[in-house]
Write a protein that holds these residues in place. Structure first.
Motif, PDB file in Angstrom:
ATOM      1  N   LEU A   1       0.865  -1.192   0.000  1.00 14.29           N
ATOM      2  CA  LEU A   1       0.000   0.000   0.000  1.00 14.29           C
ATOM      3  C   LEU A   1       0.896   1.234   0.000  1.00 14.29           C
ATOM      4  N   ILE A   2       0.658   2.129  -0.939  1.00 15.75           N
ATOM      5  CA  ILE A   2       1.491   3.332  -1.085  1.00 15.75           C
ATOM      6  C   ILE A   2       0.631   4.568  -0.844  1.00 15.75           C
ATOM      7  N   MET A   3       0.985   5.352   0.177  1.00 12.83           N
ATOM      8  CA  MET A   3       0.181   6.534   0.521  1.00 12.83           C
ATOM      9  C   MET A   3       0.394   7.637  -0.506  1.00 12.83           C
ATOM     10  N   HIS A   4      -0.721   8.291  -0.835  1.00 11.88           N
ATOM     11  CA  HIS A   4      -0.691   9.328  -1.861  1.00 11.88           C
ATOM     12  C   HIS A   4      -1.103  10.683  -1.290  1.00 11.88           C
ATOM     13  N   GLN A   5      -2.105  10.669  -0.424  1.00 12.57           N
ATOM     14  CA  GLN A   5      -2.655  11.934   0.101  1.00 12.57           C
ATOM     15  C   GLN A   5      -3.206  11.697   1.500  1.00 12.57           C
ATOM     16  N   GLY A   6      -3.031  12.672   2.374  1.00 14.84           N
ATOM     17  CA  GLY A   6      -3.589  12.574   3.724  1.00 14.84           C
ATOM     18  C   GLY A   6      -2.778  11.640   4.601  1.00 14.84           C
ATOM     19  N   GLU A   7      -3.457  11.061   5.573  1.00 13.90           N
ATOM     20  CA  GLU A   7      -2.763  10.208   6.536  1.00 13.90           C
ATOM     21  C   GLU A   7      -3.646   9.008   6.881  1.00 13.90           C
ATOM     22  N   MET A   8      -3.047   7.837   6.920  1.00 14.43           N
ATOM     23  CA  MET A   8      -3.763   6.644   7.363  1.00 14.43           C
ATOM     24  C   MET A   8      -2.966   5.985   8.480  1.00 14.43           C
ATOM     25  N   THR A   9      -3.695   5.429   9.446  1.00 17.40           N
ATOM     26  CA  THR A   9      -3.081   4.545  10.437  1.00 17.40           C
ATOM     27  C   THR A   9      -3.551   3.144  10.090  1.00 17.40           C
ATOM     28  N   VAL A  10      -2.594   2.273   9.808  1.00 15.91           N
ATOM     29  CA  VAL A  10      -2.936   0.941   9.313  1.00 15.91           C
ATOM     30  C   VAL A  10      -2.459  -0.109  10.305  1.00 15.91           C
ATOM     31  N   GLY A  11      -3.216  -1.174  10.424  1.00 19.48           N
ATOM     32  CA  GLY A  11      -2.865  -2.239  11.356  1.00 19.48           C
ATOM     33  C   GLY A  11      -2.869  -3.578  10.666  1.00 19.48           C
ATOM     34  N   LEU A  12      -1.833  -4.354  10.954  1.00 16.95           N
ATOM     35  CA  LEU A  12      -1.707  -5.733  10.469  1.00 16.95           C
ATOM     36  C   LEU A  12      -1.816  -6.622  11.703  1.00 16.95           C
ATOM     37  N   LEU A  13      -2.780  -7.541  11.671  1.00 13.24           N
ATOM     38  CA  LEU A  13      -3.055  -8.327  12.874  1.00 13.24           C
ATOM     39  C   LEU A  13      -2.651  -9.786  12.703  1.00 13.24           C
ATOM     40  N   THR A  14      -1.988 -10.310  13.709  1.00 12.29           N
ATOM     41  CA  THR A  14      -1.685 -11.740  13.772  1.00 12.29           C
ATOM     42  C   THR A  14      -2.321 -12.261  15.067  1.00 12.29           C
ATOM     43  N   PRO A  15      -2.322 -13.574  15.298  1.00 11.57           N
ATOM     44  CA  PRO A  15      -2.929 -14.091  16.535  1.00 11.57           C
ATOM     45  C   PRO A  15      -2.298 -13.538  17.812  1.00 11.57           C
ATOM     46  N   THR A  16      -1.071 -13.061  17.732  1.00 11.97           N
ATOM     47  CA  THR A  16      -0.417 -12.609  18.965  1.00 11.97           C
ATOM     48  C   THR A  16      -0.053 -11.129  18.980  1.00 11.97           C
ATOM     49  N   ARG A  17      -0.154 -10.418  17.834  1.00 14.85           N
ATOM     50  CA  ARG A  17       0.337  -9.037  17.820  1.00 14.85           C
ATOM     51  C   ARG A  17      -0.359  -8.186  16.795  1.00 14.85           C
ATOM     52  N   ALA A  18      -0.428  -6.890  17.092  1.00 17.25           N
ATOM     53  CA  ALA A  18      -0.855  -5.899  16.109  1.00 17.25           C
ATOM     54  C   ALA A  18       0.381  -5.108  15.689  1.00 17.25           C
ATOM     55  N   TYR A  19       0.569  -4.950  14.378  1.00 17.19           N
ATOM     56  CA  TYR A  19       1.663  -4.135  13.835  1.00 17.19           C
ATOM     57  C   TYR A  19       1.007  -2.894  13.241  1.00 17.19           C
ATOM     58  N   VAL A  20       1.171  -1.760  13.908  1.00 14.41           N
ATOM     59  CA  VAL A  20       0.433  -0.549  13.544  1.00 14.41           C
ATOM     60  C   VAL A  20       1.409   0.514  13.045  1.00 14.41           C
ATOM     61  N   ASN A  21       1.048   1.153  11.939  1.00  8.38           N
ATOM     62  CA  ASN A  21       1.891   2.208  11.369  1.00  8.38           C
ATOM     63  C   ASN A  21       1.048   3.398  10.951  1.00  8.38           C
TER      64      ASN A  21
END
Ligand SMILES: *[C@@H]1O[C@H](CO)[C@@H](O)[C@H](O)[C@H]1NC(C)=O
Length: 206
Positions: free
Chosen positions: A108-128
């Motif tokens: 995913l490549i950001m173009h405009q504005g701001e997004m907070t994205v989360g990738l979820l696994t059974p043990t962790r959230a990876y948030v950017n």
């Protein structure tokens, strides 16, 4: 020795020239249905430049103030068999793209504005938090979400490792098909009244 080499190159040249007789691409004939090996090819003499071009749109609305603009093999027939596709996602201020998976890896490549994205696994959230110029990776099959965390509309482009990556929203799996509320409650740890409420919202239940 030289003769053997020359024979070898002759064989190589003739095998590549045979390969040259095959089509360089297999533009999808969308009249047939898709299969694990893709669509059938359109006859080459019916392929046009337009099969290789796409202008993003029309958008497909998603529930929480977001719109998807897919560029899969369905919109871009030349993607058939190439193992790639793309998309554009727009999220209004305060909106999000709900939890979902794809049958593909995604960038995913950001173009405009701001997004907070989360990738979820059974043990962790990876948030950017992503700003224009940033990219992030969502590996195949993992649940992820996008939230507009800025003060304006957020726009990003995505690429996928499949010509038909699908988008399977978790809310649809849980609340938009015809499995019974009782079974969802029994198999997800959710309260049945809440399940019924969400099935009513998303036309699910039996
Ligand atoms: C869901 O709908 C399909 C098609 O109408 C039907 O065959 C199936 O039995 C239904 N499943 C449940 C759990 O009601």
């Amino acid at each position: 020795m030289n003769t053997i080499l020359i024979l070898f190159f002759c064989a190589l040249v003739s095998s590549t020239s045979h390969a040259g007789n095959l089509q360089e691409f297999c533009v999808a004939d969308l009249k047939d249905s898709d299969s694990p090996s893709g669509y059938h090819c359109k006859p080459p003499n019916t392929v046009t430049a337009a099969d290789f071009k796409h202008t993003f749109g029309p958008g497909i609305p998603a529930p929480t103030k977001s719109t998807l603009y897919p560029a899969t093999v369905v919109q871009v027939p030349a993607l058939n068999g190439l193992g790639i596709s793309a998309g554009r996602v727009e999220i209004e201020k305060g909106g999000s793209l709900p939890l979902h998976t794809h049958a593909a890896n995604e960038i995913l490549i950001m173009h405009q504005g701001e997004m907070t994205v989360g990738l979820l696994t059974p043990t962790r959230a990876y948030v950017n938090k992503l700003k224009p110029g940033d990219l992030t990776v969502f590996p195949d099959g993992l649940q992820h979400y996008l939230v507009n965390s800025g003060n304006e509309k957020a726009v990003a482009f995505a690429t996928y490792s499949s010509p038909n990556p699908r988008i399977d929203f978790l809310y649809q799996i849980l609340f938009a098909n015809n499995v019974s509320a009782n079974t969802i409650a029994q198999t997800t740890f959710l309260d049945e009244p809440q399940v019924r409420k969400l099935q009513a919202r998303f036309n699910g239940g039996s």
